[in-house]
Design an enzyme around this catalytic site. Structure first.
Site, short mmCIF file in Angstrom:
data_model
loop_
_atom_site.label_atom_id
_atom_site.label_comp_id
_atom_site.label_asym_id
_atom_site.label_seq_id
_atom_site.Cartn_x
_atom_site.Cartn_y
_atom_site.Cartn_z
N GLU A 82 3.92 -2.87 19.74
CA GLU A 82 4.77 -1.74 19.39
C GLU A 82 4.18 -0.93 18.24
O GLU A 82 4.26 0.29 18.22
CB GLU A 82 6.18 -2.22 19.02
CG GLU A 82 6.98 -2.75 20.20
CD GLU A 82 7.20 -1.70 21.29
OE1 GLU A 82 7.09 -0.50 21.01
OE2 GLU A 82 7.46 -2.11 22.44
N CYS A 118 9.09 10.88 34.20
CA CYS A 118 9.78 11.96 33.49
C CYS A 118 8.88 12.43 32.34
O CYS A 118 9.25 12.36 31.17
CB CYS A 118 11.13 11.47 32.97
SG CYS A 118 12.21 12.80 32.46
N CYS A 139 10.33 14.62 39.59
CA CYS A 139 11.76 14.39 39.85
C CYS A 139 11.99 13.81 41.25
O CYS A 139 12.91 13.01 41.44
CB CYS A 139 12.55 15.67 39.67
SG CYS A 139 12.49 16.28 37.99
N CYS A 167 11.89 10.12 41.14
CA CYS A 167 12.60 9.51 40.02
C CYS A 167 13.74 8.59 40.52
O CYS A 167 14.58 9.00 41.32
CB CYS A 167 13.17 10.60 39.13
SG CYS A 167 14.13 9.96 37.76
N CYS A 186 20.93 12.59 36.99
CA CYS A 186 20.29 13.52 36.05
C CYS A 186 20.97 14.89 36.07
O CYS A 186 20.91 15.62 37.06
CB CYS A 186 18.81 13.65 36.40
SG CYS A 186 17.93 14.76 35.29
FE1 SF4 Z 1 13.44 13.22 34.46
FE2 SF4 Z 1 15.76 13.88 35.57
FE3 SF4 Z 1 13.49 14.56 36.77
FE4 SF4 Z 1 14.26 11.98 36.64
S1 SF4 Z 1 15.26 13.64 37.73
S2 SF4 Z 1 12.19 12.81 36.27
S3 SF4 Z 1 15.24 11.93 34.64
S4 SF4 Z 1 14.20 15.28 34.78
#
Ligand code: SF4
Length: 513
Positions: free
Chosen positions: A98, A254, A261, A264, A270
């Site tokens: 970390e 992201c 997206c 995702c 989101c």
């Molecule tokens: Fe990021 Fe939302 Fe796109 Fe997922 S859907 S990558 S959380 S902006």
């Protein structure tokens, strides 16, 4: 962090008043609150900025963890955290990773981490290391105080805590120097399965997009709200994996500029994505001449909501989800100039050796080694720079150094987090030894190989590279020099490019200074 919390509380109180402007307006028109009456509680943020639905929280956790189990990167600290049975060793392994990962890319850290853990596999081993060894291993990783503080904290654990790492995030933060709220949360959740959230740069980005938070993401009010959110979201049975999954999502999907997206795992949760989709739907309806309803995509209270973008910087459709997060303009780094001199001699078998000197034990690049250097006042002309550097070397060595003997190599720019540093590089080849007063800063002659193995900064490696490049150009007929200043090397008039200045010439005293 108490000052941060206090500042955050102040920010929230201010923001809370803005968030309930209608009610506040009514109060303004009416009588003032009675003296001594309790202050009104800050209004909660609007629902769209929260995770208030337990079913949604549960679904988000499940989706994110399933994705993490399938897609997570194989990283050495993750392997250690998953396989090391000893809690102290596990916490130490996470802690080192970390600290190294702060401000540094994963790909850069892996090699440093493996070498570190091989050399100091336990807290006890690190506590016995010298600062010089720590700096040597850390060289090139940047932000050098991190290594120093890590070692100081390891010594504290060994000497004051009987070698046992604190077992909660609160104690880790309280008892270990250099361990802040994020690092403490990461160690406790990953090593001890404490159900506590973490907020780092990746988490800030993901959460701001998930909940359309467009207020300054570096402000205490927003940071405090994000911590609350991270603590609500963190999975109770797999907190370490959940936190790593959230960070992994920010690092790989992201991402800042072109988030993926479509891939995702939490896109259905989101708000930023939801808003983009709605805008696209409205745009296509308009294209086909269909009546378009008033879009339900307005910020929840432009100018009033403490978590929405400020009224002066509304949602920009061309940016899509990257409208979030937003930060206040960054402070420009300070501009600084430093003169540095590469003193070079021929060592065994004619290989070059360089004189390096150790920096003070506190401040920027504390304890690292560098070529003799001197900060320069702004706007100093080249002639004057040369003179002050010669004066400095003269005072440092106790011998007369001729300003004209310094040879201009070029300028090397290095950007520190808060300083735009230009090194004005000179060289001074010698054919004899220079022994410095041991009462002054420690110094030593090193071969090129020893130089790179020493605790030297990346900036100094660039300086040496500039010198070597210069030498290469001079030894290749026809290529010529690319020095920025002057058409020919500036030095003792008897010195040809590429030849060495004799020690006698180096020590030749000017009649006046
Ligand atoms: Fe990021 Fe939302 Fe796109 Fe997922 S859907 S990558 S959380 S902006």
């Amino acid at each position: 962090m108490s000052h941060l919390r206090a500042a955050a509380a102040r920010g929230l109180r201010r923001s809370g008043r803005r968030a309930v402007s209608a009610a506040a307006g009514k109060r303004r028109k009416g009588a003032s609150p009675r003296r001594g009456a309790p202050a009104p509680a800050p209004a909660p943020p609007p629902a769209r900025h929260l995770f208030s639905d337990p079913a949604e929280v549960e679904a988000l956790r499940g989706n994110l963890l399933a994705w993490y189990d399938k897609c997570k990167r194989d990283l050495p600290w993750r392997t250690l955290a998953a396989t090391e049975p000893d809690a102290d060793r596990r916490a130490y392994a996470v802690w080192v990773s970390e600290i190294m990962l702060q401000q540094t890319q994963v790909s850069t850290v892996i090699d440093y981490y493996n070498r570190w853990m091989q050399k100091w596999p336990t807290l006890q081993a690190l506590a016995q290391a010298s600062l010089e060894e720590v700096n040597e291993l850390w060289a090139g990783l940047g932000y050098y105080s991190r290594g120093k503080r890590l070692q100081e904290a390891a010594r504290k654990v060994v000497s004051e805590l009987a070698g046992q790492m604190p077992r909660t995030a609160e104690d880790l933060q309280k008892l270990l120097p250099g361990v802040g709220r994020y690092t403490a949360g990461a160690i406790a959740s990953i090593s001890y399965r404490q159900a506590t959230g973490v907020v780092d740069g990746n988490v800030i980005r993901v959460l701001c997009r998930l909940r359309c938070i467009g207020a300054d993401s570096s402000s205490p009010a927003v940071i405090d709200r994000l911590w609350d959110m991270a603590n609500v979201l963190v999975d109770r049975s797999r907190p370490g994996d959940f936190n790593q999954a959230l960070m992994e999502l920010g690092a790989t999907v992201c991402v800042p500029r072109a988030p993926l997206c479509g891939e995702c795992p939490v896109k259905q949760h989101c708000q930023a994505r939801h808003r983009v989709e709605k805008e696209l739907a409205f745009a296509s309806q308009k294209l086909f001449g269909k009546p378009t309803p008033v879009p339900d995509v307005e910020d929840c209270g432009v100018g009033d909501c403490p978590l929405c973008p400020p009224a002066a910087e509304p949602w920009d459709s061309s940016l899509g989800v990257t409208n979030f997060p937003r930060k206040a303009a960054k402070k420009q780094p300070r501009v600084a100039q430093t003169a540095t001199c590469v003193l070079e001699r021929r060592g065994c078998h004619g290989a070059p050796e360089y004189l390096i000197v150790q920096r003070p034990s506190s401040g920027l690049l504390a304890g690292l080694w560098e070529f003799p250097s001197l900060p320069l006042a702004q706007g100093l002309q080249e002639e004057k720079q040369r003179e002050v550097l010669a004066d400095h070397l003269r005072a440092w060595t106790g011998w007369p150094v001729v300003a004209e003997g310094l040879r201009f190599i070029g300028e090397v720019v290095h950007i520190f987090s808060h300083i735009h540093q230009t090194y004005v590089v000179y060289s001074l080849p010698l054919d004899g030894d220079v022994t410095l007063d041991p009462a002054l800063s420690p110094s030593r002659w090193v071969t090129e190989e020893e130089f790179h193995a020493s605790a030297v900064s990346t900036a100094m490696k660039k300086v040496l590279k500039a010198c070597e490049k210069q030498r290469g150009e001079e030894s290749s007929p026809g290529k010529g020099s690319k020095r920025k200043r002057g058409a020919k090397p500036q030095g003792a008039s008897s010195t040809r490019p590429g030849t060495q200045l004799s020690l006698r010439a180096f020590l030749q005293a000017p009649t006046s200074s």
